[in-house]
Design an enzyme around this catalytic site. Structure first.
Site, mmCIF file in Angstrom:
data_model
loop_
_atom_site.group_PDB
_atom_site.id
_atom_site.type_symbol
_atom_site.label_atom_id
_atom_site.label_comp_id
_atom_site.label_asym_id
_atom_site.label_seq_id
_atom_site.Cartn_x
_atom_site.Cartn_y
_atom_site.Cartn_z
ATOM 1 N N ASP A 35 0.853 -1.204 0.000
ATOM 2 C CA ASP A 35 0.000 0.000 0.000
ATOM 3 C C ASP A 35 0.889 1.255 0.000
ATOM 4 O OD1 ASP A 35 -0.849 0.250 3.579
ATOM 5 O OD2 ASP A 35 0.955 -0.533 2.596
ATOM 6 N N HIS A 92 9.625 -0.363 9.086
ATOM 7 C CA HIS A 92 8.690 -1.494 9.109
ATOM 8 C C HIS A 92 8.812 -2.368 7.840
ATOM 9 C CE1 HIS A 92 6.775 0.367 12.556
ATOM 10 N NE2 HIS A 92 6.447 1.433 11.869
HETATM 11 O O1 RIB Z 1 2.369 -0.594 10.918
HETATM 12 C C1 RIB Z 1 3.255 -0.341 9.863
HETATM 13 C C2 RIB Z 1 2.671 -0.807 8.559
HETATM 14 O O2 RIB Z 1 1.487 -0.069 8.257
HETATM 15 C C3 RIB Z 1 3.609 -0.567 7.370
HETATM 16 O O3 RIB Z 1 3.365 -1.533 6.392
HETATM 17 C C4 RIB Z 1 3.185 0.782 6.876
HETATM 18 O O4 RIB Z 1 3.469 0.960 5.486
HETATM 19 C C5 RIB Z 1 1.694 0.718 7.077
HETATM 20 O O5 RIB Z 1 1.134 0.023 5.957
HETATM 21 CA CA CA Z 2 2.873 -0.823 4.060
#
Ligand code: RIB
Ligand code: CA
Length: 317
Positions: free
Chosen positions: A10, A240
């Site tokens: 996303d 992340h």
């Molecule tokens: O919590 C972090 C996640 O949520 C990552 O994938 C960030 O891009 C959002 O999608």
């Molecule tokens: Ca993400």
């Protein structure tokens, strides 16, 4: 040995970092980017995925997936974290190319059947497309080599609520369906990613080494670092999604605990990933510790080469 990869995404600032790392890594072949709602509307995610592939001159498929969760109404996109168009303060970037006409889950099924047991599936957004994949082709569980999922918070607090991490919170029913299926899953959650941080100087270095793609990553990191300053009190970028891809290229940097998981799908704790007492659930390999400094160095060393790798790819025709 090259790893065939599909990233379900996303994009999204940290998604973009993860994707450019994957595009530049010599041991990875990205077959497809499949898009999902979450950080942005799915149409924005698809546009951004096409832009990222064109930035890197990377010949992968892009296919659009779900615009909303499988069961519940959609939450609003987290534009406050990733910017109105998904790349911080940057205005909408328009790609030249178009997405594949097939929906994301069909592209994933077709590729996994074309390359049985060879493809790593890396969801770094809500798991809606992966749940749709299970409904569309239940036998696909025996064709996927493994899933490496960015999501969840098993032994720590969430980041959207005290209980839930964003990707799981955005479609808890889909996540619970994915964790209930019989396939190998590695879960790269907040248990490790909230301690894996790069900073503004790291991204300025990337711009010095790779002015085009490193410069883009530096520009979009600025919005994300300012957001995290309001959350954690430091000017840092929590890595992340890039950590999920580094977990594939450098598995020795992470340690895991096998835990069967349920996802809470209602009430105040909706979206929480909890150890399950359901003996029929296959244990998930939950990442519980990591060498954060080496993960950041690995990411930065590869991304410093992005412009050169793109030029080599263009010259190779
Ligand atoms: O919590 C972090 C996640 O949520 C990552 O994938 C960030 O891009 C959002 O999608
Ligand atoms: Ca993400």
């Amino acid at each position: 040995m090259t790893t065939k990869l599909i990233i379900d995404t996303d994009p999204g600032i940290d998604d973009a970092m993860a994707i450019h790392y994957a595009f530049a890594h010599p041991d990875i072949e990205v077959l497809a980017l499949t898009t999902v709602f979450g950080n942005v509307w799915v149409e924005q995610a698809t546009r951004n995925a096409l832009v990222l592939a064109e930035q890197a001159h990377y010949p992968c498929l892009v296919a659009e997936g779900a615009a909303r969760p499988i069961t519940m109404p959609a939450n609003d996109p987290s534009h406050y974290v990733h910017g109105d168009e998904g790349f911080g303060d940057l205005p909408a970037m328009m790609p030249k190319g178009k997405a594949d006409p097939r929906p994301a889950h069909e592209v994933i099924a077709d590729l996994c059947r074309q390359y049985p047991q060879e493809i790593v599936l890396a969801p770094v957004g809500p798991l809606t497309n992966i749940a749709r994949l299970l409904d569309y082709d239940p036998e696909i569980t025996s064709y996927v080599k493994k899933l490496v999922i960015m999501g969840g918070a098993v032994f720590c607090n969430g980041n959207v609520t005290d209980y839930a991490e964003a990707n799981i919170w955005n479609d808890p029913h889909a996540a619970d369906q994915v964790f209930a299926a019989d396939w190998p899953i590695e879960l790269i959650g907040l248990d490790i990613t909230q301690k894996i941080k790069c900073n503004g100087d790291d991204f300025k270095m990337l711009e010095d080494k790779a002015p085009e793609i490193g410069g883009f990553l530096n520009r979009i990191s600025d919005f994300y670092i300012k957001f995290y300053h309001t959350v954690v009190g430091e000017y840092v970028c929590l890595m992340h999604d890039p950590t999920a891809i580094v977990a594939i290229t450098n598995p020795d940097l992470i340690t895991y605990q096998d835990v069967p998981l349920n996802v809470i799908t209602a009430g105040d704790e909706i979206g929480q990933t909890v150890p399950s007492d359901d003996a029929t659930r296959r244990p998930v390999r939950v990442a519980v510790s990591a060498d954060g400094a080496k993960i950041c160095k690995t990411f930065l060393d590869i991304c410093a080469e992005t412009d050169k790798i793109k030029t080599d790819r263009q010259n190779a025709g």
